[in-house]
Enzyme design. Structure first.
Site, PDB file in Angstrom:
ATOM      1  N   HIS A   1      72.394  45.240 -14.871  1.00  0.00           N
ATOM      2  CA  HIS A   1      71.321  45.097 -16.248  1.00  0.00           C
ATOM      3  C   HIS A   1      71.273  46.170 -16.623  1.00  0.00           C
ATOM      4  O   HIS A   1      70.495  48.246 -15.891  1.00  0.00           O
ATOM      5  CB  HIS A   1      70.088  44.094 -16.041  1.00  0.00           C
TER       6      HIS A   1
ATOM      7  N   TYR B   1      58.653  46.710 -10.510  1.00  0.00           N
ATOM      8  CA  TYR B   1      59.587  46.931 -11.352  1.00  0.00           C
ATOM      9  C   TYR B   1      58.722  47.771 -12.626  1.00  0.00           C
ATOM     10  O   TYR B   1      57.902  46.996 -13.062  1.00  0.00           O
ATOM     11  CB  TYR B   1      61.065  46.055 -12.200  1.00  0.00           C
TER      12      TYR B   1
END
Length: 187
Positions: free
Chosen positions: A66, A136
């Site tokens: 991604h 993240y």
């Protein structure tokens, strides 16, 4: 104050491996996951816009590859805080000397490593253990209209996933291969 990260360059320009330096005693340990001052010197710019957690239940699961398209491109700091993964980054910057090259690193709770992934890279991972938990840190907020990706099994990338690829989401299975992206960019 002593530095909490050992920062190593990878073969891909701008992609960095960070090794946390946990402090341990008989009670347990403490490790810094993010330090604006240290990471700014390594290329982190902008704020911390989001911090996200993901959990992956099953070994072999592949998520990604991604990325966010400009002007919503982002820097990501990816850490595995439970279990282990093979984390993969792909340089998608056409002007880069490492354009379309990949780099993989094992991130785990045990090795205390993270990848700092610059803007212009796609990112994905494979769970090497059951029950993986990742954190993240993003430099820009998520923008659905800028969401993009590449098929993680694209033979052009030659990613050597260590386990059979499993449990991909329908969205990830539908991601285009690089040849389709090239056609879109040249039209």
């Amino acid at each position: 104050m002593s530095k909490r990260f050992e920062i190593e360059a990878t073969p891909l320009d701008g992609l960095l491996l960070l090794k946390r330096r946990p402090i341990a005693d008989p009670r347990g340990s403490f490790a810094r996951l993010f330090c604006a001052e240290e990471l700014a010197a390594a290329g982190w710019h902008g704020p911390v816009a989001q911090i996200n957690e993901s959990r992956t239940r099953h070994r072999g699961t592949v998520r990604g590859l991604h990325y966010q398209k400009p002007p919503f491109a982002e820097i990501k700091l990816v850490s595995c805080v439970e279990g282990a993964i093979l984390d993969v980054a792909v340089d998608l910057r056409p002007q880069s000397p490492t354009y379309l090259k990949t780099h993989a690193a094992e991130l785990s709770a045990g090795n205390a490593c993270a990848l700092m992934i610059p803007e212009g890279f796609a990112h994905g991972f494979q769970a090497l253990t059951d029950d993986v938990r990742m954190i993240y840190v993003h430099s820009a907020p998520y923008a659905a209209e800028a969401e993009a990706g590449i098929d993680a099994t694209d033979p052009t990338l030659s990613i050597a996933w260590p386990l059979p690829v499993a449990n991909r989401s329908p969205r990830d299975e539908a991601l285009p291969r690089l040849s389709i992206l090239d056609e879109r960019f040249s039209a």
